[in-house]
Design a protein around this motif. Structure first.
Motif, short mmCIF file in Angstrom:
data_model
loop_
_atom_site.label_atom_id
_atom_site.label_comp_id
_atom_site.label_asym_id
_atom_site.label_seq_id
_atom_site.Cartn_x
_atom_site.Cartn_y
_atom_site.Cartn_z
N ILE A 25 0.82 -1.22 0.00
CA ILE A 25 0.00 0.00 0.00
C ILE A 25 0.85 1.27 0.00
N PRO A 26 1.87 1.40 0.85
CA PRO A 26 2.71 2.61 0.79
C PRO A 26 3.42 2.75 -0.55
N GLU A 296 -1.32 -0.45 -11.56
CA GLU A 296 -1.36 -1.46 -12.63
C GLU A 296 -2.37 -2.56 -12.30
N GLU A 297 -2.46 -2.92 -11.03
CA GLU A 297 -3.43 -3.95 -10.63
C GLU A 297 -4.85 -3.46 -10.85
N GLN A 298 -5.10 -2.20 -10.55
CA GLN A 298 -6.44 -1.64 -10.75
C GLN A 298 -6.80 -1.59 -12.23
N LYS A 299 -5.84 -1.26 -13.06
CA LYS A 299 -6.10 -1.18 -14.51
C LYS A 299 -6.49 -2.54 -15.08
N LYS A 300 -5.92 -3.62 -14.52
CA LYS A 300 -6.21 -4.96 -15.03
C LYS A 300 -7.68 -5.32 -14.84
N GLU A 301 -8.33 -4.69 -13.88
CA GLU A 301 -9.73 -4.99 -13.58
C GLU A 301 -10.71 -4.05 -14.28
N MET A 302 -10.18 -3.13 -15.13
CA MET A 302 -11.03 -2.13 -15.77
C MET A 302 -10.90 -2.20 -17.30
N SER A 303 -11.95 -1.73 -17.98
CA SER A 303 -11.91 -1.66 -19.45
C SER A 303 -11.13 -0.41 -19.87
N ASP A 304 -10.75 -0.34 -21.15
CA ASP A 304 -10.01 0.82 -21.66
C ASP A 304 -10.82 2.10 -21.48
N LYS A 305 -12.13 2.01 -21.72
CA LYS A 305 -12.98 3.19 -21.59
C LYS A 305 -13.06 3.65 -20.14
N GLU A 306 -13.17 2.69 -19.22
CA GLU A 306 -13.22 3.03 -17.80
C GLU A 306 -11.92 3.70 -17.36
N ILE A 307 -10.80 3.19 -17.87
CA ILE A 307 -9.50 3.78 -17.54
C ILE A 307 -9.42 5.21 -18.07
#
Length: 484
Positions: A25-26, A296-307
């Motif tokens: 987290i830090p 990067e972990e958060q991006k893996k769970e989102m679509s390109d449009k959401e990003i």
């Protein structure tokens, strides 16, 4: 590769990953902070790019042609056209073009045999330069070279001559690549009678035609003037002759090019307003503090449009509250407000149909009264120029130079904060913060490796202990079983 849970049945790998997620987290926060700094640096550099574009346009705004451009109309555009310098007085000029300047030309007197050339033959001729001196040129036919090829080589050289072979008439055409009479005593292109020209090209020097000067009369003065070219500069006017005027006069009228000057100024005004809009908008953008940069972990769970939508909010308001931008915008506005001591008719932009917007939300955009500005350019372009481009200090300093001073200061401050492409991190303040973060991130990553190893060692020790206990239990059970 680690395998755990054989003794306990626990998913050790998953447990370690969850523990490490908490430990990371830090690190995630530091990486998000670094990303924010990179975005802010790029946003600053985009502003500097716009400021530099405006600064480039300011160069033209300092020059006389922007305000004193001239346009020249001709009553015989098919015969004479002209352009005028900024110093040319307005008025009419009469030109009577009697003769045009022509090239000298010579053609084979009869058909030739294009294959009659051989290696080693020499093509020698001479022309007279502008100082009246004869210059001789010699070209030797090379092995396997055709007539067309050797003539093309002659034409490509800096000798004032071009030559080519016409297959339809089986003749060679030779002419000067310049107009005018440079040799009053004879032909423009000189060669000997017993030469390659006479024996192969069937040319006679006496058959040359042309090589004449342009002849014209200026303002019915009775004085016939000449030019080796079909152009002539006189009293700041550049005349171009396209045809004779058939013993009549072409009337050329010089006036201020008000439309051209107006468009040049408006080009600058549009770019200035674009820059003000960019600076002002950066200070009004809403800042969404609940939208930090994605990991990067958060991006893996989102679509390109959401990003894309997330980062749009995350980048909003990056420069809001930055004093470098707000003070730069203030300095630009101030440049327009103060009067300029020109000693002429105009000392304020309001006198030439310009003002800054009264709507504070506009950030000081310029508003132009087209009719008033054109009137000033038509009636007194010299004083309009003084108002904008006086290159002096103090109260006499022109508006454009004041703007340039403000721009240079702002560009420099942004450069100190965000640097420029190619600069190392140590050379600007945001870069120094990014470098410090890079060091902290690297140290923290090394620490995480140690923490992960410690977790695995602890779980491995637990696995071994439970495995031993299981073995002891099994032995006890077997002993109890054998005793019964």
């Amino acid at each position: 590769m680690r395998i755990g849970g054989l003794a306990t049945g626990m998913d050790i790998d998953n447990l370690v990953n969850k523990l490490m997620s908490a430990e990371r987290i830090p690190l995630d926060k530091m990486e998000q902070e670094r990303t924010t700094l990179e975005w802010k640096r790029d946003a600053f550099r985009e502003v500097n790019t716009k400021l530099s574009e405006l600064e480039a346009l300011m160069f033209d705004m300092k020059l006389s042609p922007t305000y004193n451009a001239k346009t020249v109309s001709s009553s015989h555009e098919d015969a004479v056209i002209a352009t005028a310098s900024t110093s040319t007085a307005n008025g009419t000029y009469q030109i009577n073009v009697k003769e045009l300047a022509t090239n000298a030309i010579n053609v084979s007197a009869e058909e030739i045999d294009a294959s009659a050339i051989s290696a080693g033959q020499e093509i020698t001729f001479s022309t007279v330069d502008e100082n009246g001196e004869a210059n001789e040129y010699t070209y030797t036919v090379e092995e396997g070279e055709t007539l067309t090829e050797v003539l093309k080589r002659v034409s490509a050289d800096d000798n004032n001559v071009r030559m080519f072979y016409d297959e339809q008439t089986n003749k060679v055409i030779m002419e000067t690549s310049r107009t005018g009479n440079y040799n009053e005593r004879g032909a423009e292109i000189q060669f000997t009678a017993n030469s390659f020209f006479s024996s192969v090209l069937k040319m006679n020097m006496d058959n040359e035609k042309g090589g004449t000067n342009a002849k014209f009369e200026y303002n019915n003065s009775g004085l016939e003037m000449e030019s080796k070219t079909n152009a002539y500069s006189l009293n700041g006017i550049n005349f171009e002759f396209k045809n004779t005027t058939n013993d009549s006069n072409a009337t050329l009228t010089v006036i201020n090019d008000v439309e051209g000057s107006f468009q040049s100024i408006m080009k600058f005004v549009d770019k200035y307003n674009e820059v003000v809009e960019a600076l002002n908008s950066s200070q009004k953008e809403e800042k969404y503090r609940d939208y930090p940069p994605l990991t990067e972990e958060q991006k893996k769970e989102m679509s390109d449009k959401e990003i894309e939508l997330w980062e749009e909010k995350a980048k909003s308001g990056l420069l809001r509250g930055e004093s470098t931008i707000s003070s730069g915008l203030f300095d630009l506005r101030q440049s327009w407000y103060s009067n300029v001591d020109t000693g002429g008719e105009y000392n304020s932009i309001t006198q030439v149909g310009m003002k800054t917007s009264s709507n504070y939300l506009d950030g000081g955009k310029l508003i132009v009264d087209e009719q008033e500005l054109k009137k000033a350019l038509r009636e007194n372009p010299a004083d309009v120029q003084k108002l904008f481009s006086n290159n002096e200090e103090g109260a006499s300093r022109g508006i454009i130079h004041r703007l340039d001073d403000a721009l240079s200061t702002t560009i420099g401050r942004i450069g100190e904060k965000a640097g420029s492409t190619g600069q190392t991190l140590e050379n600007y303040s945001l870069g120094k913060r990014m470098k410090d973060l890079n060091t902290r991130i690297s140290d923290f990553e090394n620490r995480l490796v140690q923490v992960e190893s410690r977790y695995w060692n602890q779980f491995t020790a637990m696995e071994k202990a439970i495995s031993r206990m299981n073995q002891q239990s099994a032995q006890l059970m077997s002993q109890f079983g054998s005793g019964m």
